[in-house]
Enzyme design. Structure first.
Site, PDB file in Angstrom:
ATOM      1  N   TYR A 179      -6.107   9.758   7.441  1.00 44.36           N
ATOM      2  CA  TYR A 179      -6.321   9.608   6.004  1.00 44.36           C
ATOM      3  C   TYR A 179      -6.682   8.036   5.977  1.00 44.36           C
ATOM      4  O   TYR A 179      -6.306   7.032   6.785  1.00 44.36           O
ATOM      5  CB  TYR A 179      -5.132   9.592   5.053  1.00 44.36           C
ATOM      6  CG  TYR A 179      -3.863   8.946   5.314  1.00 44.36           C
ATOM      7  CD1 TYR A 179      -3.920   7.614   4.537  1.00 44.36           C
ATOM      8  CD2 TYR A 179      -3.105   9.079   6.252  1.00 44.36           C
ATOM      9  CE1 TYR A 179      -2.873   6.871   4.805  1.00 44.36           C
ATOM     10  CE2 TYR A 179      -1.858   8.177   6.600  1.00 44.36           C
ATOM     11  CZ  TYR A 179      -1.885   6.923   5.668  1.00 44.36           C
ATOM     12  OH  TYR A 179      -0.645   6.193   6.103  1.00 44.36           O
ATOM     13  N   PHE A 189      -5.074   0.444   0.687  1.00 39.18           N
ATOM     14  CA  PHE A 189      -3.456   0.080   0.283  1.00 39.18           C
ATOM     15  C   PHE A 189      -2.949   0.701   1.493  1.00 39.18           C
ATOM     16  O   PHE A 189      -1.647   0.562   1.810  1.00 39.18           O
ATOM     17  CB  PHE A 189      -3.115   0.551  -1.047  1.00 39.18           C
ATOM     18  CG  PHE A 189      -3.429   2.176  -1.097  1.00 39.18           C
ATOM     19  CD1 PHE A 189      -2.430   3.023  -0.443  1.00 39.18           C
ATOM     20  CD2 PHE A 189      -4.343   2.634  -1.936  1.00 39.18           C
ATOM     21  CE1 PHE A 189      -2.757   4.324  -1.061  1.00 39.18           C
ATOM     22  CE2 PHE A 189      -4.727   3.908  -2.128  1.00 39.18           C
ATOM     23  CZ  PHE A 189      -3.802   4.806  -1.637  1.00 39.18           C
ATOM     24  N   ASP A 190      -3.384   1.608   2.393  1.00 32.44           N
ATOM     25  CA  ASP A 190      -2.916   2.260   3.393  1.00 32.44           C
ATOM     26  C   ASP A 190      -3.922   2.948   4.291  1.00 32.44           C
ATOM     27  O   ASP A 190      -4.814   3.721   3.750  1.00 32.44           O
ATOM     28  CB  ASP A 190      -1.649   3.284   3.063  1.00 32.44           C
ATOM     29  CG  ASP A 190      -0.615   3.328   4.148  1.00 32.44           C
ATOM     30  OD1 ASP A 190      -0.866   2.922   5.329  1.00 32.44           O
ATOM     31  OD2 ASP A 190       0.120   4.096   3.864  1.00 32.44           O
ATOM     32  N   ILE A 207       2.985  13.582  -2.586  1.00 32.97           N
ATOM     33  CA  ILE A 207       2.703  13.663  -4.264  1.00 32.97           C
ATOM     34  C   ILE A 207       1.794  14.957  -4.527  1.00 32.97           C
ATOM     35  O   ILE A 207       1.245  15.384  -3.555  1.00 32.97           O
ATOM     36  CB  ILE A 207       1.664  12.379  -4.434  1.00 32.97           C
ATOM     37  CG1 ILE A 207       0.681  12.201  -3.683  1.00 32.97           C
ATOM     38  CG2 ILE A 207       2.581  11.142  -4.353  1.00 32.97           C
ATOM     39  CD1 ILE A 207      -0.389  11.052  -3.902  1.00 32.97           C
ATOM     40  N   TYR A 233       1.238   8.437  -8.387  1.00 28.75           N
ATOM     41  CA  TYR A 233       2.718   7.612  -8.587  1.00 28.75           C
ATOM     42  C   TYR A 233       2.832   7.418 -10.129  1.00 28.75           C
ATOM     43  O   TYR A 233       3.713   6.709 -10.381  1.00 28.75           O
ATOM     44  CB  TYR A 233       2.722   6.331  -7.631  1.00 28.75           C
ATOM     45  CG  TYR A 233       2.626   6.769  -6.273  1.00 28.75           C
ATOM     46  CD1 TYR A 233       3.794   6.934  -5.616  1.00 28.75           C
ATOM     47  CD2 TYR A 233       1.336   6.515  -5.463  1.00 28.75           C
ATOM     48  CE1 TYR A 233       3.631   7.079  -4.220  1.00 28.75           C
ATOM     49  CE2 TYR A 233       1.417   6.783  -4.124  1.00 28.75           C
ATOM     50  CZ  TYR A 233       2.555   7.034  -3.513  1.00 28.75           C
ATOM     51  OH  TYR A 233       2.730   7.402  -2.158  1.00 28.75           O
ATOM     52  N   PHE A 250      -8.561   9.299  -1.546  1.00 31.93           N
ATOM     53  CA  PHE A 250      -8.345   9.287  -0.087  1.00 31.93           C
ATOM     54  C   PHE A 250      -9.396  10.028   0.814  1.00 31.93           C
ATOM     55  O   PHE A 250     -10.035  11.218   0.109  1.00 31.93           O
ATOM     56  CB  PHE A 250      -7.095  10.425   0.280  1.00 31.93           C
ATOM     57  CG  PHE A 250      -5.556   9.519  -0.309  1.00 31.93           C
ATOM     58  CD1 PHE A 250      -5.001   8.763   0.632  1.00 31.93           C
ATOM     59  CD2 PHE A 250      -5.348   9.719  -1.591  1.00 31.93           C
ATOM     60  CE1 PHE A 250      -3.757   8.057   0.092  1.00 31.93           C
ATOM     61  CE2 PHE A 250      -4.109   8.964  -1.898  1.00 31.93           C
ATOM     62  CZ  PHE A 250      -3.418   8.079  -0.879  1.00 31.93           C
TER      63      PHE A 250
END
Length: 258
Positions: A179, A189-190, A207, A233, A250
């Site tokens: 991902y 962010f990731d 999530i 979130y 994503f």
């Protein structure tokens, strides 16, 4: 990515909400109970140059880093406070830590705690509203630019990039994926892709946007998921990497369903 990066509920990431709804005493007690900060290895590009101190002093620098990540990162203070206000916060922190403060800390919190909470609540609400509006505009633009993208009843946007032909996961399955997660402004962010390593996790433990999106995929498939905040979130955000109310994007590739 740590699995909790995608978990539906994270105590660490609710500190901002606590600022707006609890007393200062409850907030400080909540901080004291947690010692492991949320860390995302791809949140920002940091220098890999020499450390600022020698090895004998770096453990103390690490302590300061840990405190800053827990307090500053979770509270999103960089967004809530201007530079002058942040300087006052740091002044109070240093004085109380060193024991050079001239005011009783309990008296300060009792006198100004409610005013602090009201101010943070007001500022947080304004930030969240603006971030949600930006997210809604991003979703509308994404749908306009991608004819094959669909928006589900929940608000999730699903855009198939490559159709798979294998198993289709349910919440009871464990999935292995790659991902790449970004904010609507493109900030990463990731990303397991950047780390060069896939990750496996129970689909029922992440999530809601991931739960719904991956359930639409099959092994071997790749898709883009645009996830509004209420499927991600929420108003609490996550650490200093995902702002309160943020819409997330994503790109996900599904390798295996177990």
């Amino acid at each position: 990515m740590q699995i909790r990066t995608l978990t539906a509920t994270s105590t660490m990431s609710t500190v901002l909400a606590a600022l707006a709804t609890r007393s200062v005493g409850a907030f400080t007690a909540n901080l004291a109970r947690h010692s492991t900060p949320f860390v995302s290895s791809t949140a920002r590009q940091m220098s890999s140059g020499p450390m600022p101190y020698g090895d004998d002093k770096m453990p103390f620098y690490a302590l300061g880093t840990n405190l800053a990540m827990q307090v500053g990162g979770q509270g999103n203070f960089k967004t809530l406070l201007d530079d002058d206000e942040l300087e006052i916060v740091l002044e109070a922190f240093c004085e109380n830590l060193r024991g050079t403060n001239t005011q009783d800390p309990r008296a300060v919190l009792t006198t100004y705690g409610q005013q602090l909470n009201a101010m943070l609540q007001q500022r947080t609400a304004g930030i969240v509203d603006r971030v949600k509006k930006d997210g809604a505009e991003f979703v509308a633009n994404f749908l306009d630019c991608n004819e094959e993208a669909i928006k589900t009843d929940s608000g999730l946007v699903y855009y198939p990039m490559k159709e798979g032909s294998g198993k289709q996961p349910t919440l009871s399955n464990t999935v292995e994926v790659h991902y790449h997660g970004t904010l609507t402004d493109g900030t990463v962010f990731d990303s397991s892709v950047e780390r060069g390593q896939t990750i496996s996790f129970p689909l029922g433990g992440v999530i809601k946007g991931w739960q719904e999106g991956l359930a639409l995929m099959k092994e071997g498939g790749k898709a883009t998921l645009v996830i509004p905040s209420d499927l991600a979130y929420g108003d609490g955000g996550s650490g200093d990497t995902i702002p309160p109310g943020a819409t997330l994007k994503f790109e996900v590739e599904l390798f295996k369903v177990q």
